[in-house]
Write a protein that holds these residues in place. Sequence first.
Motif, PDB file in Angstrom:
ATOM      1  N   GLU A  49     -19.167  27.684  18.709  1.00  0.00           N
ATOM      2  CA  GLU A  49     -20.010  27.672  19.898  1.00  0.00           C
ATOM      3  C   GLU A  49     -19.639  28.771  20.890  1.00  0.00           C
ATOM      4  O   GLU A  49     -20.389  29.020  21.823  1.00  0.00           O
ATOM      5  CB  GLU A  49     -19.916  26.310  20.602  1.00  0.00           C
ATOM      6  CG  GLU A  49     -20.714  25.206  19.945  1.00  0.00           C
ATOM      7  CD  GLU A  49     -22.203  25.370  20.191  1.00  0.00           C
ATOM      8  OE1 GLU A  49     -22.587  25.707  21.323  1.00  0.00           O
ATOM      9  OE2 GLU A  49     -22.981  25.152  19.243  1.00  0.00           O
ATOM     10  N   TYR A  50     -18.520  29.432  20.677  1.00  0.00           N
ATOM     11  CA  TYR A  50     -18.122  30.509  21.594  1.00  0.00           C
ATOM     12  C   TYR A  50     -18.213  31.883  20.945  1.00  0.00           C
ATOM     13  O   TYR A  50     -18.971  32.742  21.395  1.00  0.00           O
ATOM     14  CB  TYR A  50     -16.706  30.276  22.114  1.00  0.00           C
ATOM     15  CG  TYR A  50     -16.248  31.335  23.096  1.00  0.00           C
ATOM     16  CD1 TYR A  50     -16.834  31.431  24.357  1.00  0.00           C
ATOM     17  CD2 TYR A  50     -15.254  32.244  22.761  1.00  0.00           C
ATOM     18  CE1 TYR A  50     -16.434  32.410  25.257  1.00  0.00           C
ATOM     19  CE2 TYR A  50     -14.845  33.225  23.658  1.00  0.00           C
ATOM     20  CZ  TYR A  50     -15.437  33.298  24.903  1.00  0.00           C
ATOM     21  OH  TYR A  50     -15.044  34.282  25.789  1.00  0.00           O
ATOM     22  N   CYS A  51     -17.474  32.103  19.847  1.00  0.00           N
ATOM     23  CA  CYS A  51     -17.417  33.459  19.269  1.00  0.00           C
ATOM     24  C   CYS A  51     -18.398  33.651  18.120  1.00  0.00           C
ATOM     25  O   CYS A  51     -18.506  34.749  17.592  1.00  0.00           O
ATOM     26  CB  CYS A  51     -16.001  33.783  18.817  1.00  0.00           C
ATOM     27  SG  CYS A  51     -15.527  33.032  17.233  1.00  0.00           S
ATOM     28  N   LEU A  52     -19.115  32.586  17.705  1.00  0.00           N
ATOM     29  CA  LEU A  52     -20.144  32.641  16.673  1.00  0.00           C
ATOM     30  C   LEU A  52     -19.605  32.818  15.261  1.00  0.00           C
ATOM     31  O   LEU A  52     -20.360  33.022  14.315  1.00  0.00           O
ATOM     32  CB  LEU A  52     -21.173  33.740  16.969  1.00  0.00           C
ATOM     33  CG  LEU A  52     -21.775  33.735  18.370  1.00  0.00           C
ATOM     34  CD1 LEU A  52     -22.774  34.880  18.518  1.00  0.00           C
ATOM     35  CD2 LEU A  52     -22.451  32.409  18.676  1.00  0.00           C
ATOM     36  N   ARG A  53     -18.301  32.723  15.088  1.00  0.00           N
ATOM     37  CA  ARG A  53     -17.711  32.828  13.757  1.00  0.00           C
ATOM     38  C   ARG A  53     -18.198  31.665  12.887  1.00  0.00           C
ATOM     39  O   ARG A  53     -18.336  30.531  13.358  1.00  0.00           O
ATOM     40  CB  ARG A  53     -16.185  32.800  13.853  1.00  0.00           C
ATOM     41  CG  ARG A  53     -15.465  33.146  12.560  1.00  0.00           C
ATOM     42  CD  ARG A  53     -13.948  32.998  12.725  1.00  0.00           C
ATOM     43  NE  ARG A  53     -13.449  33.908  13.737  1.00  0.00           N
ATOM     44  CZ  ARG A  53     -13.138  35.179  13.523  1.00  0.00           C
ATOM     45  NH1 ARG A  53     -13.315  35.708  12.320  1.00  0.00           N
ATOM     46  NH2 ARG A  53     -12.654  35.929  14.493  1.00  0.00           N
ATOM     47  N   ALA A  54     -18.470  31.927  11.607  1.00  0.00           N
ATOM     48  CA  ALA A  54     -18.929  30.874  10.710  1.00  0.00           C
ATOM     49  C   ALA A  54     -17.865  29.781  10.586  1.00  0.00           C
ATOM     50  O   ALA A  54     -16.667  30.069  10.463  1.00  0.00           O
ATOM     51  CB  ALA A  54     -19.239  31.455   9.338  1.00  0.00           C
ATOM     52  N   LEU A  55     -18.294  28.520  10.611  1.00  0.00           N
ATOM     53  CA  LEU A  55     -17.388  27.384  10.473  1.00  0.00           C
ATOM     54  C   LEU A  55     -17.370  26.824   9.055  1.00  0.00           C
ATOM     55  O   LEU A  55     -16.424  26.142   8.673  1.00  0.00           O
ATOM     56  CB  LEU A  55     -17.777  26.277  11.457  1.00  0.00           C
ATOM     57  CG  LEU A  55     -17.660  26.618  12.949  1.00  0.00           C
ATOM     58  CD1 LEU A  55     -18.104  25.442  13.796  1.00  0.00           C
ATOM     59  CD2 LEU A  55     -16.228  27.022  13.305  1.00  0.00           C
ATOM     60  N   GLU A  56     -18.410  27.095   8.269  1.00  0.00           N
ATOM     61  CA  GLU A  56     -18.429  26.686   6.870  1.00  0.00           C
ATOM     62  C   GLU A  56     -17.511  27.586   6.053  1.00  0.00           C
ATOM     63  O   GLU A  56     -17.461  28.793   6.278  1.00  0.00           O
ATOM     64  CB  GLU A  56     -19.833  26.821   6.282  1.00  0.00           C
ATOM     65  CG  GLU A  56     -20.825  25.774   6.710  1.00  0.00           C
ATOM     66  CD  GLU A  56     -22.167  26.014   6.033  1.00  0.00           C
ATOM     67  OE1 GLU A  56     -22.720  25.048   5.483  1.00  0.00           O
ATOM     68  OE2 GLU A  56     -22.640  27.155   6.052  1.00  0.00           O
ATOM     69  N   THR A  57     -16.817  27.006   5.104  1.00  0.00           N
ATOM     70  CA  THR A  57     -16.096  27.845   4.153  1.00  0.00           C
ATOM     71  C   THR A  57     -17.111  28.507   3.230  1.00  0.00           C
ATOM     72  O   THR A  57     -18.274  28.092   3.161  1.00  0.00           O
ATOM     73  CB  THR A  57     -15.114  27.017   3.299  1.00  0.00           C
ATOM     74  OG1 THR A  57     -15.874  26.097   2.497  1.00  0.00           O
ATOM     75  CG2 THR A  57     -14.132  26.248   4.173  1.00  0.00           C
ATOM     76  N   ALA A  58     -16.688  29.529   2.523  1.00  0.00           N
ATOM     77  CA  ALA A  58     -17.588  30.211   1.585  1.00  0.00           C
ATOM     78  C   ALA A  58     -18.095  29.230   0.527  1.00  0.00           C
ATOM     79  O   ALA A  58     -19.260  29.286   0.125  1.00  0.00           O
ATOM     80  CB  ALA A  58     -16.861  31.387   0.930  1.00  0.00           C
ATOM     81  N   GLU A  59     -17.231  28.321   0.097  1.00  0.00           N
ATOM     82  CA  GLU A  59     -17.640  27.347  -0.912  1.00  0.00           C
ATOM     83  C   GLU A  59     -18.665  26.369  -0.343  1.00  0.00           C
ATOM     84  O   GLU A  59     -19.672  26.048  -0.994  1.00  0.00           O
ATOM     85  CB  GLU A  59     -16.419  26.591  -1.430  1.00  0.00           C
ATOM     86  CG  GLU A  59     -16.679  25.774  -2.683  1.00  0.00           C
ATOM     87  CD  GLU A  59     -15.391  25.369  -3.372  1.00  0.00           C
ATOM     88  OE1 GLU A  59     -14.983  26.082  -4.320  1.00  0.00           O
ATOM     89  OE2 GLU A  59     -14.771  24.350  -2.950  1.00  0.00           O
TER      90      GLU A  59
END
Length: 368
Positions: A70-80
């Motif tokens: 919610e802040y830096c927009l980095r993906a939270l899902e793992t690649a799998e």
Amino acid sequence: MAAPVDDMFSRCVDPAKASNCVEVRFIDNVKGKGLFAKKPFKKGDTIFIERPLVSAQFLWNALYKYRACEYCLRALETAEENSRRLSGRAALSLPHPELCKVRPDRHQPCPHCQVMYCSAECRQAAWEQHHKLLCLGSSHHDPDHPLNKLQDAWRSVHYPPETSSIMIMARMVASIKQGQLGLLRNLFTTALYEESLSQWFTPDGFRSLFSLVGTNGQGIGTSSLSQWVHACDALELPSQQREQLDAFIDQLYKDIDKEVRIYECFLCCAGNHSCVPNAEASFPDNNFLLHLAALSDISPGEEICISYLDVCQRDRSRHSRHKILRENYLFVCSCQKCMSQMDDADLTSEDEEEVEGEGETEDEMTDV
């Protein structure tokens, strides 16, 4: 109101370094300010790294469960997890899972509304910047909360796919023309009004904020799967293992049909437009950090320009480029390329193709 020049680099990762490398100068009343080099840059050099003034995941993406910090927009899902959801293969296992950089053990929810962050640092930064005011607490899923009503109203005039900043701005302009801005302003006021900020809640003030998003916003993509694929590409493997891994990735993309990325909108300042840019903005860290890098050698005193057009659009006719820029960014380009093509016919690229097609047809008939 424009930010003071001294504050122009306050959002950079290293403000002192940025201010020693570049400066903001007033050009004229038409172009306004521009970004200029104070030192030479070689092709590929990073000019500066900038944090956005504000960022947010597109609302339709969030609704479709594309999980990002919610802040830096980095993906939270793992690649799998990402590949399982997109391919519909719940039992899918990726080779080399250690190459995925997502770290679920570091993820932290807001203790009040449960929105997720990639780290405690991001959660704290968000709280200090905006979330203390915007946190919905137990009303997170209440459809009657003013902020939820505002988001629903926004989605009703901004339909997916939200995959380009141009379409976002086009829909903003359309919403103004069709009278939607008044409804959004009223909901915006109900949710966030404060007397000391009253100038931003007037019709003109809200239009100014809307224009700021339209002219300075950028869409970015973050994807843990894409990051994993790039890491796999860099592996040094025996030829047979390389073939097997490439075949696995090819099949995965076929199952997905195409990679779906998380697109977000944020405000930043990375220079004026040119149809022949000498710099470009990218997001190699898979988060909201904008890297401005030189596309060619840049001399001291030279203006640093990016392009608001993609590569294909930049190859179109001057008239076509001007049409896109005028309709979506509300200005007429006067870069070196446009000035050199001033005497070209006022044809869009589509018109030119039709003229060429007619000529080819006539030639074929003559040959017959």
